[in-house]
Design a protein around this motif. Structure first.
Motif, short mmCIF file in Angstrom:
data_model
loop_
_atom_site.label_atom_id
_atom_site.label_comp_id
_atom_site.label_asym_id
_atom_site.label_seq_id
_atom_site.Cartn_x
_atom_site.Cartn_y
_atom_site.Cartn_z
N LYS A 1 0.84 -1.21 0.00
CA LYS A 1 0.00 0.00 0.00
C LYS A 1 0.86 1.25 0.00
N ARG B 1 1.43 3.98 -3.37
CA ARG B 1 0.64 5.20 -3.22
C ARG B 1 1.16 6.37 -4.05
N ASP C 1 -9.32 10.56 5.40
CA ASP C 1 -8.31 9.50 5.39
C ASP C 1 -8.73 8.25 6.14
N LYS D 1 -8.63 5.03 4.29
CA LYS D 1 -7.30 4.53 3.96
C LYS D 1 -6.70 3.75 5.11
N THR E 1 -6.73 -3.17 6.07
CA THR E 1 -5.57 -2.37 6.45
C THR E 1 -5.46 -2.28 7.97
#
Lengths: 227, 79
Positions: free
Chosen positions: A124, A128, B43, B46, B54
């Motif tokens: 990730k 990015r 965010d 994310k 995640t």
């Protein structure tokens, strides 16, 4: 394939240092072209930023690869005191091999859980901010754990395929992770006289190896015809 | 014990668009360290990821770092 970046800084040398830090490389590994010298201006008015174009000389690695290595080293630094990370790339993979002396178990995790978590996070982080090498998968190995595991799984698949051919009855393998199943599929593809299917969902996905007495000989005949 | 704090800050800042908005607060107990993570509302996705993937990976990494110090780490993502 080479990496080209443009960066700004108060001075040319500051811009160069920033790029080296960002990608975790040394000054020897880059070519620098100065696009604009920085100037302080008078009393802080009219100052100009320095601009440089950097070309990374190591052409066998992508920007994503360098970023991935940097990210992994950052995380490892908090968990183990000494480690070394070796970066290698193929067209579809970024391979990061970690060598450590202690705390291997900690970095591997239960059934390789920690390796998977680090692969995911590092993947990730590294994809990015750059396009270069985006399609490449990040693969981390801790002290050869994955390689040994691959060999063991491949061996089990081969032995089971042999058993199925011998007894002529299907055999169900133990539940495996996606990574382990992939190795099994690749191994079984090269085995003749058997077929395979997958049943179950989630943690309980199992591969079943079936005997296909005729198709094994048929596929060999057809390959002879092609040859 | 501030190592866990730094590790979480490093990972979170690398994942989000607004790294300056990342805040980590640590409440350390005898055996458990509770880490509270705050990020910009945009965010949040994310940090959590598809189906919490995640967040789960971050918890695993924090868990390993905490185990090294013979502690347990609990990650709380604040909205």
């Amino acid at each position: 394939m080479s990496i080209v970046l443009e960066r700004e800084g108060k001075t040319v040398s500051e811009a160069i240092i920033n790029v080296c830090e960002e990608l975790g490389i040394t000054r020897n590994e880059i070519d620098v072209q100065v696009l604009q010298e920085g100037s302080k201006g008078i009393l802080g008015i009219g100052g100009k930023e320095a601009r440089v174009r950097i070309t990374v000389i190591r052409s066998e690695v992508s920007e994503k690869g360098l970023r991935a290595k940097k990210a992994l080293e950052g995380i490892l630094g908090f968990i183990v005191s000494t480690h070394s990370v070796d970066l290698k790339e193929s067209p579809d993979k970024i391979k990061l091999d970690v060598k450590i002396s202690d705390d291997k178990g900690l970095l591997i995790g239960k059934k390789g859980e920690m390796i998977k978590a680090m692969e995911y996070i590092v993947g990730k982080i590294s994809s990015r901010s750059c396009e270069d090498g985006k399609q490449k998968r990040v693969s981390i190995d801790i002290d050869g754990y994955k390689r040994r595991r691959e060999e063991a799984i491949s061996r089990i698949a081969k032995e089971t395929a042999r058993k199925v051919r011998k007894i002529g009855k299907p055999i169900t393998l133990d539940p495996m992770t996606a990574f382990e199943r992939r190795i099994t599929y690749i191994t079984l593809k090269h085995e003749h006289g058997i077929g395979f299917e997958t049943k179950g969902a989630g943690e309980e996905k199992r591969i079943i190896i079936n005997p296909t007495i005729s198709s094994g000989t048929r596929s060999r005949e057809s390959s002879q015809k092609e040859a | 014990m501030d190592k866990l704090n730094e590790l979480l800050t490093l990972i979170a800042q690398s994942l989000v668009d607004n790294p300056e908005k990342v805040e980590v607060r640590e409440v350390t107990g005898e055996q458990t360290a509770v880490l509270e993570l705050k990020v910009a509302p945009d965010d949040l996705g994310k940090i959590i990821g598809k189906q919490g993937r995640t967040a789960k990976a971050i918890r695993t990494i924090l868990g390993a770092a905490a185990a090294k110090m013979r502690k347990r780490a609990v990650l709380e993502i604040l909205e």
